[in-house]
Design a protein around this motif. Structure first.
Motif, PDB file in Angstrom:
ATOM      1  N   HIS A  43     -18.809  76.090  32.308  1.00 23.61           N
ATOM      2  CA  HIS A  43     -18.107  74.919  31.934  1.00 23.61           C
ATOM      3  C   HIS A  43     -18.663  73.840  32.463  1.00 23.61           C
ATOM      4  CE1 HIS A  43     -15.292  77.737  30.054  1.00 23.61           C
ATOM      5  NE2 HIS A  43     -15.232  78.471  31.135  1.00 23.61           N
ATOM      6  N   TRP A  44     -20.049  73.601  32.667  1.00 27.39           N
ATOM      7  CA  TRP A  44     -20.538  72.379  33.234  1.00 27.39           C
ATOM      8  C   TRP A  44     -20.381  71.139  32.620  1.00 27.39           C
ATOM      9  CZ3 TRP A  44     -24.770  69.914  30.874  1.00 27.39           C
ATOM     10  CH2 TRP A  44     -25.470  70.545  30.085  1.00 27.39           C
ATOM     11  N   GLN A  45     -20.479  71.343  31.072  1.00 29.88           N
ATOM     12  CA  GLN A  45     -20.275  70.377  30.262  1.00 29.88           C
ATOM     13  C   GLN A  45     -18.797  69.599  30.357  1.00 29.88           C
ATOM     14  OE1 GLN A  45     -21.118  72.927  29.085  1.00 29.88           O
ATOM     15  NE2 GLN A  45     -22.962  73.090  27.599  1.00 29.88           N
ATOM     16  N   GLU A  46     -17.695  70.290  30.603  1.00 26.96           N
ATOM     17  CA  GLU A  46     -16.323  70.053  30.761  1.00 26.96           C
ATOM     18  C   GLU A  46     -16.451  69.029  32.013  1.00 26.96           C
ATOM     19  OE1 GLU A  46     -11.850  71.846  31.316  1.00 26.96           O
ATOM     20  OE2 GLU A  46     -13.488  72.826  30.284  1.00 26.96           O
ATOM     21  N   ARG A  47     -17.033  69.855  33.297  1.00 23.44           N
ATOM     22  CA  ARG A  47     -17.244  69.199  34.369  1.00 23.44           C
ATOM     23  C   ARG A  47     -17.715  67.855  34.432  1.00 23.44           C
ATOM     24  NH1 ARG A  47     -20.891  71.848  36.778  1.00 23.44           N
ATOM     25  NH2 ARG A  47     -22.227  69.990  37.495  1.00 23.44           N
ATOM     26  N   LEU A  48     -18.794  67.570  33.750  1.00 22.89           N
ATOM     27  CA  LEU A  48     -19.431  66.208  33.759  1.00 22.89           C
ATOM     28  C   LEU A  48     -18.711  65.302  32.810  1.00 22.89           C
ATOM     29  CD1 LEU A  48     -23.424  67.154  32.831  1.00 22.89           C
ATOM     30  CD2 LEU A  48     -22.158  66.819  35.079  1.00 22.89           C
ATOM     31  N   GLU A  49     -18.318  65.627  31.656  1.00 31.21           N
ATOM     32  CA  GLU A  49     -17.227  64.892  31.114  1.00 31.21           C
ATOM     33  C   GLU A  49     -15.867  64.340  31.980  1.00 31.21           C
ATOM     34  OE1 GLU A  49     -16.299  67.042  27.782  1.00 31.21           O
ATOM     35  OE2 GLU A  49     -18.728  67.003  26.959  1.00 31.21           O
ATOM     36  N   LYS A  50     -15.529  65.108  32.666  1.00 33.27           N
ATOM     37  CA  LYS A  50     -14.376  64.631  33.625  1.00 33.27           C
ATOM     38  C   LYS A  50     -14.960  63.545  34.511  1.00 33.27           C
ATOM     39  CE  LYS A  50     -11.712  68.777  33.872  1.00 33.27           C
ATOM     40  NZ  LYS A  50     -10.967  69.808  34.624  1.00 33.27           N
ATOM     41  N   THR A  51     -16.153  63.437  34.883  1.00 37.26           N
ATOM     42  CA  THR A  51     -16.712  62.171  35.664  1.00 37.26           C
ATOM     43  C   THR A  51     -17.119  60.997  34.797  1.00 37.26           C
ATOM     44  OG1 THR A  51     -19.031  63.202  35.693  1.00 37.26           O
ATOM     45  CG2 THR A  51     -17.511  64.019  37.471  1.00 37.26           C
ATOM     46  N   GLY A  52     -16.913  61.072  33.442  1.00 40.16           N
ATOM     47  CA  GLY A  52     -17.256  60.238  32.770  1.00 40.16           C
ATOM     48  C   GLY A  52     -18.874  60.101  32.016  1.00 40.16           C
ATOM     49  N   PHE A  53     -19.215  61.375  32.230  1.00 39.04           N
ATOM     50  CA  PHE A  53     -20.707  61.398  31.611  1.00 39.04           C
ATOM     51  C   PHE A  53     -20.463  62.080  30.153  1.00 39.04           C
ATOM     52  CE2 PHE A  53     -25.092  63.562  32.124  1.00 39.04           C
ATOM     53  CZ  PHE A  53     -25.774  62.368  31.679  1.00 39.04           C
ATOM     54  N   GLY A  54     -20.564  61.464  29.291  1.00 42.27           N
ATOM     55  CA  GLY A  54     -20.341  61.776  27.898  1.00 42.27           C
ATOM     56  C   GLY A  54     -21.446  62.124  27.161  1.00 42.27           C
ATOM     57  N   TYR A  55     -22.579  61.688  27.486  1.00 43.08           N
ATOM     58  CA  TYR A  55     -23.852  62.048  26.799  1.00 43.08           C
ATOM     59  C   TYR A  55     -24.936  62.903  27.428  1.00 43.08           C
ATOM     60  CZ  TYR A  55     -25.136  58.180  29.978  1.00 43.08           C
ATOM     61  OH  TYR A  55     -25.407  57.365  31.186  1.00 43.08           O
ATOM     62  N   HIS A  56     -24.402  63.894  27.955  1.00 42.68           N
ATOM     63  CA  HIS A  56     -25.019  65.019  28.663  1.00 42.68           C
ATOM     64  C   HIS A  56     -26.084  65.849  27.584  1.00 42.68           C
ATOM     65  CE1 HIS A  56     -22.012  67.764  27.245  1.00 42.68           C
ATOM     66  NE2 HIS A  56     -21.204  66.846  27.849  1.00 42.68           N
ATOM     67  N   THR A  57     -25.610  65.920  26.419  1.00 38.03           N
ATOM     68  CA  THR A  57     -26.554  66.242  25.287  1.00 38.03           C
ATOM     69  C   THR A  57     -26.550  65.404  23.850  1.00 38.03           C
ATOM     70  OG1 THR A  57     -24.157  67.208  24.173  1.00 38.03           O
ATOM     71  CG2 THR A  57     -25.723  68.556  25.494  1.00 38.03           C
ATOM     72  N   LEU A  60     -22.517  54.165  23.973  1.00 36.78           N
ATOM     73  CA  LEU A  60     -21.854  54.961  24.889  1.00 36.78           C
ATOM     74  C   LEU A  60     -22.552  54.949  26.136  1.00 36.78           C
ATOM     75  CD1 LEU A  60     -19.644  56.987  25.919  1.00 36.78           C
ATOM     76  CD2 LEU A  60     -20.877  58.570  24.825  1.00 36.78           C
ATOM     77  N   GLU A  61     -24.138  55.012  26.090  1.00 43.08           N
ATOM     78  CA  GLU A  61     -24.847  55.131  27.363  1.00 43.08           C
ATOM     79  C   GLU A  61     -24.791  53.739  27.894  1.00 43.08           C
ATOM     80  OE1 GLU A  61     -29.456  56.137  28.674  1.00 43.08           O
ATOM     81  OE2 GLU A  61     -28.920  56.579  26.577  1.00 43.08           O
ATOM     82  N   ASP A  62     -25.008  52.756  27.276  1.00 45.05           N
ATOM     83  CA  ASP A  62     -24.965  51.368  27.594  1.00 45.05           C
ATOM     84  C   ASP A  62     -23.598  51.191  28.313  1.00 45.05           C
ATOM     85  OD1 ASP A  62     -27.424  51.349  26.975  1.00 45.05           O
ATOM     86  OD2 ASP A  62     -27.208  49.758  25.624  1.00 45.05           O
ATOM     87  N   LEU A  63     -22.623  51.511  27.490  1.00 46.00           N
ATOM     88  CA  LEU A  63     -21.208  50.925  28.019  1.00 46.00           C
ATOM     89  C   LEU A  63     -20.710  51.877  29.488  1.00 46.00           C
ATOM     90  CD1 LEU A  63     -18.455  49.533  27.997  1.00 46.00           C
ATOM     91  CD2 LEU A  63     -17.883  51.372  26.445  1.00 46.00           C
ATOM     92  N   THR A  64     -21.256  53.094  29.563  1.00 46.35           N
ATOM     93  CA  THR A  64     -21.116  53.800  30.797  1.00 46.35           C
ATOM     94  C   THR A  64     -21.774  53.173  31.852  1.00 46.35           C
ATOM     95  OG1 THR A  64     -20.958  56.114  29.470  1.00 46.35           O
ATOM     96  CG2 THR A  64     -21.488  56.299  31.875  1.00 46.35           C
ATOM     97  N   ASN A  65     -23.115  52.969  31.938  1.00 43.34           N
ATOM     98  CA  ASN A  65     -23.916  52.208  32.826  1.00 43.34           C
ATOM     99  C   ASN A  65     -23.261  50.891  33.160  1.00 43.34           C
ATOM    100  OD1 ASN A  65     -26.888  53.545  33.731  1.00 43.34           O
ATOM    101  ND2 ASN A  65     -26.388  54.289  31.679  1.00 43.34           N
ATOM    102  N   LEU A  66     -22.819  50.245  32.062  1.00 36.43           N
ATOM    103  CA  LEU A  66     -22.309  48.913  32.460  1.00 36.43           C
ATOM    104  C   LEU A  66     -21.143  49.083  33.183  1.00 36.43           C
ATOM    105  CD1 LEU A  66     -22.697  45.832  31.460  1.00 36.43           C
ATOM    106  CD2 LEU A  66     -20.949  46.278  30.095  1.00 36.43           C
ATOM    107  N   GLU A  67     -20.017  50.051  32.893  1.00 35.57           N
ATOM    108  CA  GLU A  67     -19.095  50.164  33.420  1.00 35.57           C
ATOM    109  C   GLU A  67     -19.009  50.652  34.875  1.00 35.57           C
ATOM    110  OE1 GLU A  67     -16.581  48.153  32.441  1.00 35.57           O
ATOM    111  OE2 GLU A  67     -15.019  49.411  31.347  1.00 35.57           O
ATOM    112  N   TYR A  68     -20.160  51.525  35.263  1.00 33.09           N
ATOM    113  CA  TYR A  68     -20.453  51.633  36.519  1.00 33.09           C
ATOM    114  C   TYR A  68     -20.733  50.777  37.386  1.00 33.09           C
ATOM    115  CZ  TYR A  68     -22.978  53.987  40.317  1.00 33.09           C
ATOM    116  OH  TYR A  68     -23.498  54.431  41.587  1.00 33.09           O
ATOM    117  N   LEU A  69     -21.944  49.805  36.904  1.00 30.22           N
ATOM    118  CA  LEU A  69     -21.947  48.570  37.522  1.00 30.22           C
ATOM    119  C   LEU A  69     -20.764  47.776  37.762  1.00 30.22           C
ATOM    120  CD1 LEU A  69     -25.346  48.151  35.525  1.00 30.22           C
ATOM    121  CD2 LEU A  69     -25.187  47.800  38.103  1.00 30.22           C
ATOM    122  N   ARG A  70     -19.891  47.691  36.908  1.00 28.53           N
ATOM    123  CA  ARG A  70     -18.698  46.707  37.107  1.00 28.53           C
ATOM    124  C   ARG A  70     -17.902  47.389  38.037  1.00 28.53           C
ATOM    125  NH1 ARG A  70     -13.571  44.820  34.016  1.00 28.53           N
ATOM    126  NH2 ARG A  70     -13.707  47.016  32.997  1.00 28.53           N
TER     127      ARG A  70
END
Length: 379
Positions: free
Chosen positions: A11-25, A178-188
Protein backbone atom coordinates in the motif's frame (compact mmCIF):
# COMPACT_ATOMS: atom_id res chain seq x y z
CA UNK A 1 26.89 4.11 -6.88
CA UNK A 2 24.73 1.08 -7.59
CA UNK A 3 21.12 -0.07 -7.52
CA UNK A 4 19.82 -2.12 -4.58
CA UNK A 5 16.37 -3.71 -4.39
CA UNK A 6 13.92 -3.93 -1.50
CA UNK A 7 10.42 -5.40 -1.03
CA UNK A 8 7.93 -2.57 -1.40
CA UNK A 9 4.85 -2.26 0.79
CA UNK A 10 1.66 -3.34 -0.92
CA UNK A 11 0.00 0.00 0.00
CA UNK A 12 2.90 2.35 -0.68
CA UNK A 13 0.82 4.58 -2.95
CA UNK A 14 -1.62 5.25 -0.13
CA UNK A 15 1.25 6.05 2.23
CA UNK A 16 2.68 8.59 -0.23
CA UNK A 17 -0.67 10.23 -0.81
CA UNK A 18 -1.10 10.77 2.93
CA UNK A 19 2.05 12.88 2.85
CA UNK A 20 0.64 15.00 0.01
CA UNK A 21 2.43 13.29 -2.87
CA UNK A 22 -0.31 12.84 -5.46
CA UNK A 23 1.69 12.41 -8.67
CA UNK A 24 3.67 9.24 -7.89
CA UNK A 25 2.35 7.65 -11.07
CA UNK A 26 1.61 9.04 -14.53
CA UNK A 27 -1.12 6.99 -16.16
CA UNK A 28 0.23 3.45 -16.33
CA UNK A 29 3.82 4.58 -15.74
CA UNK A 30 5.51 4.89 -12.37
CA UNK A 31 7.23 8.20 -11.62
CA UNK A 32 8.27 7.38 -8.06
CA UNK A 33 10.37 4.21 -7.63
CA UNK A 34 9.56 2.47 -4.36
CA UNK A 35 11.23 -0.94 -4.67
CA UNK A 36 14.86 -0.02 -5.39
CA UNK A 37 17.29 2.76 -4.61
CA UNK A 38 20.76 4.08 -5.33
CA UNK A 39 23.37 3.17 -2.76
CA UNK A 40 26.15 5.77 -2.83
CA UNK A 41 29.36 6.12 -0.89
CA UNK A 42 30.11 9.01 1.50
CA UNK A 43 32.97 9.94 -0.81
CA UNK A 44 30.63 10.35 -3.79
CA UNK A 45 28.23 12.44 -1.70
CA UNK A 46 31.12 14.72 -0.73
CA UNK A 47 32.25 14.91 -4.36
CA UNK A 48 28.77 15.96 -5.53
CA UNK A 49 28.55 18.61 -2.80
CA UNK A 50 31.95 20.04 -3.68
CA UNK A 51 31.15 20.05 -7.42
CA UNK A 52 27.83 21.81 -6.77
CA UNK A 53 29.39 24.56 -4.66
CA UNK A 54 32.19 25.02 -7.18
CA UNK A 55 29.78 25.30 -10.10
CA UNK A 56 27.56 27.75 -8.25
CA UNK A 57 30.52 30.11 -7.79
CA UNK A 58 31.45 29.67 -11.45
CA UNK A 59 27.87 30.48 -12.44
CA UNK A 60 27.85 33.70 -10.44
CA UNK A 61 31.02 34.79 -12.26
CA UNK A 62 29.38 33.87 -15.56
CA UNK A 63 26.29 35.98 -14.79
CA UNK A 64 28.49 38.94 -13.95
CA UNK A 65 30.34 38.42 -17.24
CA UNK A 66 27.10 38.32 -19.26
CA UNK A 67 25.69 41.44 -17.58
CA UNK A 68 28.96 43.40 -17.69
CA UNK A 69 29.35 42.67 -21.40
CA UNK A 70 25.62 42.86 -22.17
CA UNK A 71 25.59 39.49 -23.90
CA UNK A 72 21.79 39.22 -23.76
CA UNK A 73 21.55 38.49 -27.48
CA UNK A 74 22.97 35.01 -26.86
CA UNK A 75 20.08 34.35 -24.47
CA UNK A 76 17.27 35.96 -26.51
CA UNK A 77 16.15 37.94 -23.44
CA UNK A 78 13.67 40.73 -24.31
CA UNK A 79 15.14 44.24 -24.31
CA UNK A 80 12.55 45.55 -21.84
CA UNK A 81 13.92 43.19 -19.17
CA UNK A 82 17.62 44.10 -19.48
CA UNK A 83 17.59 46.96 -16.99
CA UNK A 84 15.45 44.95 -14.57
CA UNK A 85 18.02 42.15 -14.65
CA UNK A 86 20.89 44.57 -14.06
CA UNK A 87 19.17 46.30 -11.16
CA UNK A 88 18.35 42.97 -9.52
CA UNK A 89 21.92 41.78 -9.89
CA UNK A 90 23.40 45.02 -8.52
CA UNK A 91 20.96 45.05 -5.59
CA UNK A 92 21.47 41.37 -4.68
CA UNK A 93 17.83 40.49 -5.36
CA UNK A 94 16.89 37.48 -3.19
CA UNK A 95 17.38 34.00 -4.64
CA UNK A 96 16.42 30.71 -3.02
CA UNK A 97 17.48 27.69 -5.01
CA UNK A 98 18.57 25.83 -8.11
CA UNK A 99 19.36 22.28 -9.24
CA UNK A 100 22.37 21.16 -11.24
CA UNK A 101 21.95 18.01 -13.32
CA UNK A 102 25.08 15.88 -13.52
CA UNK A 103 26.17 12.91 -15.57
CA UNK A 104 28.57 10.52 -13.86
CA UNK A 105 31.22 8.89 -16.03
CA UNK A 106 31.86 5.47 -14.44
CA UNK A 107 35.09 4.93 -16.34
CA UNK A 108 36.69 8.30 -15.64
CA UNK A 109 34.99 8.58 -12.23
CA UNK A 110 34.06 12.14 -13.09
CA UNK A 111 30.97 14.31 -12.70
CA UNK A 112 29.97 16.45 -15.68
CA UNK A 113 27.27 19.12 -15.49
CA UNK A 114 24.55 18.71 -18.12
CA UNK A 115 22.54 21.83 -17.27
CA UNK A 116 21.38 24.10 -14.46
CA UNK A 117 17.69 24.30 -13.54
CA UNK A 118 18.06 27.74 -12.01
CA UNK A 119 14.62 29.33 -12.23
CA UNK A 120 11.80 26.83 -11.62
CA UNK A 121 13.35 23.48 -10.67
CA UNK A 122 10.82 20.91 -9.50
CA UNK A 123 11.18 17.55 -7.66
CA UNK A 124 11.98 19.59 -4.54
CA UNK A 125 9.17 18.01 -2.51
CA UNK A 126 10.20 14.51 -3.57
CA UNK A 127 13.79 15.25 -2.61
CA UNK A 128 13.30 17.04 0.68
CA UNK A 129 10.32 15.14 2.08
CA UNK A 130 9.27 11.98 0.22
CA UNK A 131 12.63 10.23 -0.16
CA UNK A 132 13.50 11.14 3.47
CA UNK A 133 10.27 9.54 4.73
CA UNK A 134 10.87 6.57 2.43
CA UNK A 135 14.30 6.00 3.98
CA UNK A 136 12.98 6.20 7.54
CA UNK A 137 10.06 3.91 6.70
CA UNK A 138 12.24 1.09 5.35
CA UNK A 139 15.57 1.62 7.10
CA UNK A 140 14.86 3.54 10.30
CA UNK A 141 16.57 6.60 11.69
CA UNK A 142 20.09 5.12 11.54
CA UNK A 143 20.20 5.35 7.73
CA UNK A 144 21.52 8.48 6.05
CA UNK A 145 21.03 10.51 2.86
CA UNK A 146 22.68 13.51 1.27
CA UNK A 147 19.60 15.50 2.10
CA UNK A 148 19.28 18.60 4.26
CA UNK A 149 16.89 20.24 1.80
CA UNK A 150 14.10 20.84 4.32
CA UNK A 151 16.31 22.45 6.95
CA UNK A 152 18.12 24.55 4.35
CA UNK A 153 14.85 25.87 2.94
CA UNK A 154 13.64 27.05 6.33
CA UNK A 155 17.05 28.52 7.18
CA UNK A 156 17.25 30.33 3.83
CA UNK A 157 13.79 31.83 4.17
CA UNK A 158 14.86 33.11 7.60
CA UNK A 159 17.98 34.63 6.05
CA UNK A 160 15.93 36.33 3.32
CA UNK A 161 13.19 37.62 5.61
CA UNK A 162 15.00 40.93 6.40
CA UNK A 163 15.34 41.60 2.65
CA UNK A 164 11.61 41.36 1.96
CA UNK A 165 10.03 44.72 1.18
CA UNK A 166 6.63 44.13 2.77
CA UNK A 167 4.77 42.11 5.38
CA UNK A 168 3.39 39.40 3.07
CA UNK A 169 5.21 37.05 0.72
CA UNK A 170 2.90 35.96 -2.08
CA UNK A 171 3.33 32.58 -3.80
CA UNK A 172 2.05 31.92 -7.30
CA UNK A 173 1.81 29.26 -10.01
CA UNK A 174 -0.70 28.21 -12.66
CA UNK A 175 -4.03 26.67 -11.70
CA UNK A 176 -4.59 22.93 -11.93
CA UNK A 177 -0.91 22.01 -12.02
CA UNK A 178 -0.64 19.39 -9.29
CA UNK A 179 3.13 18.99 -9.38
CA UNK A 180 3.80 22.73 -9.44
CA UNK A 181 1.23 23.44 -6.75
CA UNK A 182 2.64 20.70 -4.51
CA UNK A 183 6.16 22.09 -4.82
CA UNK A 184 4.88 25.65 -4.36
CA UNK A 185 2.94 24.78 -1.23
CA UNK A 186 5.96 22.97 0.16
CA UNK A 187 8.08 26.08 -0.34
CA UNK A 188 5.34 28.20 1.21
CA UNK A 189 5.11 25.90 4.21
CA UNK A 190 8.86 26.26 4.77
CA UNK A 191 8.50 30.05 4.58
CA UNK A 192 5.72 29.92 7.17
CA UNK A 193 7.96 27.83 9.44
CA UNK A 194 10.58 30.56 8.99
CA UNK A 195 8.14 33.09 10.43
CA UNK A 196 7.04 34.72 7.17
CA UNK A 197 3.42 35.70 6.50
CA UNK A 198 2.36 34.21 3.17
CA UNK A 199 -0.53 34.25 0.74
CA UNK A 200 -1.31 32.01 -2.26
CA UNK A 201 -2.45 33.64 -5.49
CA UNK A 202 -2.79 31.97 -8.89
CA UNK A 203 -0.95 33.62 -11.74
CA UNK A 204 -4.08 34.60 -13.64
CA UNK A 205 -5.37 36.43 -10.55
CA UNK A 206 -2.48 38.90 -10.49
CA UNK A 207 -3.79 42.44 -10.87
CA UNK A 208 -2.28 45.80 -11.80
CA UNK A 209 -3.58 49.07 -10.34
CA UNK A 210 -1.52 51.38 -12.54
CA UNK A 211 1.37 51.55 -10.09
CA UNK A 212 1.83 48.13 -8.52
CA UNK A 213 0.85 44.50 -8.81
CA UNK A 214 -2.01 43.62 -6.47
CA UNK A 215 -3.84 40.49 -5.33
CA UNK A 216 -7.57 39.79 -5.28
CA UNK A 217 -7.96 41.84 -2.08
CA UNK A 218 -6.18 44.81 -3.71
CA UNK A 219 -3.20 44.29 -1.41
CA UNK A 220 0.01 45.54 -3.01
CA UNK A 221 2.38 42.71 -3.89
CA UNK A 222 5.80 43.66 -2.56
CA UNK A 223 7.40 40.22 -2.61
CA UNK A 224 6.35 37.23 -4.69
CA UNK A 225 7.71 33.75 -5.25
CA UNK A 226 6.72 32.36 -8.65
CA UNK A 227 6.88 28.80 -9.85
CA UNK A 228 6.57 29.91 -13.45
CA UNK A 229 9.48 30.33 -15.88
CA UNK A 230 10.74 33.83 -16.60
CA UNK A 231 10.81 33.15 -20.34
CA UNK A 232 7.07 32.42 -20.16
CA UNK A 233 6.45 35.39 -17.88
CA UNK A 234 7.95 37.79 -20.40
CA UNK A 235 5.35 36.64 -22.94
CA UNK A 236 2.40 37.36 -20.65
CA UNK A 237 0.20 40.44 -21.14
CA UNK A 238 1.29 41.83 -17.77
CA UNK A 239 5.03 41.42 -18.46
CA UNK A 240 5.63 45.04 -19.50
CA UNK A 241 4.44 46.14 -16.06
CA UNK A 242 7.26 44.27 -14.29
CA UNK A 243 9.98 46.90 -14.89
CA UNK A 244 7.43 49.71 -14.38
CA UNK A 245 6.34 48.58 -10.91
CA UNK A 246 6.73 51.73 -8.76
CA UNK A 247 7.88 49.80 -5.68
CA UNK A 248 9.87 47.24 -7.73
CA UNK A 249 8.50 44.09 -6.09
CA UNK A 250 10.93 41.32 -5.22
CA UNK A 251 10.34 38.53 -7.73
CA UNK A 252 11.77 35.25 -6.44
CA UNK A 253 13.56 33.79 -8.28
CA UNK A 254 14.95 37.16 -9.49
CA UNK A 255 15.06 38.07 -13.18
CA UNK A 256 18.85 37.59 -13.40
CA UNK A 257 18.11 33.88 -13.06
CA UNK A 258 16.93 34.09 -16.70
CA UNK A 259 20.62 33.98 -17.58
CA UNK A 260 21.38 30.85 -15.56
CA UNK A 261 18.24 28.96 -16.59
CA UNK A 262 19.11 29.42 -20.27
CA UNK A 263 21.34 26.73 -21.77
CA UNK A 264 23.49 29.40 -23.42
CA UNK A 265 25.11 29.75 -19.99
CA UNK A 266 26.79 26.37 -20.58
CA UNK A 267 28.64 27.81 -23.56
CA UNK A 268 29.59 30.91 -21.56
CA UNK A 269 30.95 28.70 -18.78
CA UNK A 270 33.04 26.75 -21.28
CA UNK A 271 34.39 30.02 -22.69
CA UNK A 272 35.29 31.34 -19.23
CA UNK A 273 36.57 28.05 -17.79
CA UNK A 274 37.81 26.01 -20.79
CA UNK A 275 38.60 22.36 -20.08
CA UNK A 276 37.33 22.57 -16.50
CA UNK A 277 36.80 18.97 -15.33
CA UNK A 278 33.16 19.60 -14.39
CA UNK A 279 32.23 21.07 -17.77
CA UNK A 280 31.37 19.60 -21.15
CA UNK A 281 32.63 21.35 -24.26
CA UNK A 282 29.73 23.52 -25.41
CA UNK A 283 29.04 26.07 -28.16
CA UNK A 284 26.13 28.26 -29.20
CA UNK A 285 24.39 27.37 -32.50
CA UNK A 286 27.05 25.03 -33.92
CA UNK A 287 29.01 21.92 -32.90
CA UNK A 288 32.35 23.28 -34.20
CA UNK A 289 34.82 20.42 -33.74
CA UNK A 290 32.41 18.13 -31.86
CA UNK A 291 31.58 14.77 -33.45
CA UNK A 292 29.63 13.17 -30.58
CA UNK A 293 27.33 15.81 -29.16
CA UNK A 294 23.84 16.82 -28.00
CA UNK A 295 21.87 19.60 -29.64
CA UNK A 296 19.59 21.34 -27.10
CA UNK A 297 17.23 24.30 -27.53
CA UNK A 298 18.17 27.21 -25.25
CA UNK A 299 14.87 27.05 -23.37
CA UNK A 300 13.93 23.38 -23.72
CA UNK A 301 12.27 21.74 -20.72
CA UNK A 302 11.94 18.07 -19.77
CA UNK A 303 14.12 16.91 -22.64
CA UNK A 304 11.97 18.33 -25.44
CA UNK A 305 13.53 18.78 -28.91
CA UNK A 306 16.86 17.28 -27.86
CA UNK A 307 18.93 15.47 -30.52
CA UNK A 308 21.88 13.12 -29.91
CA UNK A 309 24.63 12.77 -32.51
CA UNK A 310 27.33 10.08 -32.65
CA UNK A 311 29.93 10.39 -35.39
CA UNK A 312 27.84 13.23 -36.75
CA UNK A 313 24.72 11.04 -37.21
CA UNK A 314 21.44 11.30 -35.30
CA UNK A 315 20.90 8.34 -32.96
CA UNK A 316 18.07 9.68 -30.80
CA UNK A 317 15.72 12.68 -30.79
CA UNK A 318 12.68 13.90 -28.89
CA UNK A 319 9.69 15.92 -30.12
CA UNK A 320 8.48 19.22 -28.70
CA UNK A 321 7.74 22.89 -29.26
CA UNK A 322 11.19 24.41 -28.67
CA UNK A 323 14.02 25.39 -30.98
CA UNK A 324 13.07 28.70 -32.58
CA UNK A 325 15.02 30.48 -29.82
CA UNK A 326 18.29 28.85 -30.87
CA UNK A 327 20.44 25.95 -29.69
CA UNK A 328 23.59 24.90 -27.97
CA UNK A 329 25.73 21.96 -29.02
CA UNK A 330 27.23 20.16 -26.04
CA UNK A 331 29.75 17.34 -25.93
CA UNK A 332 27.98 14.00 -25.43
CA UNK A 333 28.35 12.83 -21.83
CA UNK A 334 28.78 9.28 -20.64
CA UNK A 335 25.78 8.38 -18.47
CA UNK A 336 25.69 5.91 -15.61
CA UNK A 337 23.68 2.84 -16.69
CA UNK A 338 22.06 0.08 -14.68
CA UNK A 339 19.81 -2.77 -15.81
CA UNK A 340 16.85 -0.48 -15.06
CA UNK A 341 18.03 2.42 -17.20
CA UNK A 342 20.23 5.49 -17.56
CA UNK A 343 20.55 7.86 -14.60
CA UNK A 344 21.49 11.46 -13.97
CA UNK A 345 22.12 13.12 -10.61
CA UNK A 346 20.25 16.27 -9.62
CA UNK A 347 22.09 18.30 -6.98
CA UNK A 348 20.32 21.08 -5.11
CA UNK A 349 21.84 24.38 -4.03
CA UNK A 350 19.72 26.28 -1.52
CA UNK A 351 20.87 29.53 0.02
CA UNK A 352 24.35 29.26 -1.57
CA UNK A 353 24.92 25.75 -0.19
CA UNK A 354 24.74 22.25 -1.70
CA UNK A 355 22.24 20.32 0.36
CA UNK A 356 20.69 17.29 -1.37
CA UNK A 357 20.48 15.07 -4.41
CA UNK A 358 18.00 13.28 -6.63
CA UNK A 359 18.39 10.47 -9.14
CA UNK A 360 16.33 10.55 -12.34
CA UNK A 361 16.23 7.36 -14.39
CA UNK A 362 15.24 6.90 -18.03
CA UNK A 363 14.88 4.04 -20.48
CA UNK A 364 16.69 6.17 -23.05
CA UNK A 365 19.69 8.50 -22.94
CA UNK A 366 17.55 11.66 -22.98
CA UNK A 367 15.93 12.53 -19.64
CA UNK A 368 12.28 13.52 -20.20
CA UNK A 369 9.08 14.12 -18.24
CA UNK A 370 8.62 10.33 -18.24
CA UNK A 371 11.83 9.75 -16.29
CA UNK A 372 11.59 8.08 -12.89
CA UNK A 373 12.61 9.43 -9.48
CA UNK A 374 14.85 6.99 -7.57
CA UNK A 375 15.59 7.57 -3.86
CA UNK A 376 19.08 7.08 -2.45
CA UNK A 377 20.94 6.13 0.72
CA UNK A 378 24.54 6.75 1.75
CA UNK A 379 26.08 3.42 2.68
Amino acid sequence: MKIKHISADSHWQERLEKTGFGYHTDGDQTYWVENYYYSISPALADEIAEATNTLWNMCLKAVDHVISNRLYHHFHIPIFMHEHIEQGWENDAPSIYGRFDFAYDDIKKQLKVLEFNADTPTSLFETGVIQWHWMQHYFGKKADQFNSVHDRLIATWKELKPYLKGHTLHFTCLRETLEDLTNLEYLRDCAIQAGIKTKLIYLDDLGWNGLNFVDLEEETITDIFKLYPWEWMTQEAFALHIPNDVDQANWIEPSWKMILSNKAILAILWELFPNHPLLLETYIDEPKNLVNYVKKPLLSREGANVTLYINGKIIEATPGDYGEEGYICQELASLHKEHSGYSIIGSWIIGQEACGITFRESDRMITTDKSRFVPHIIE
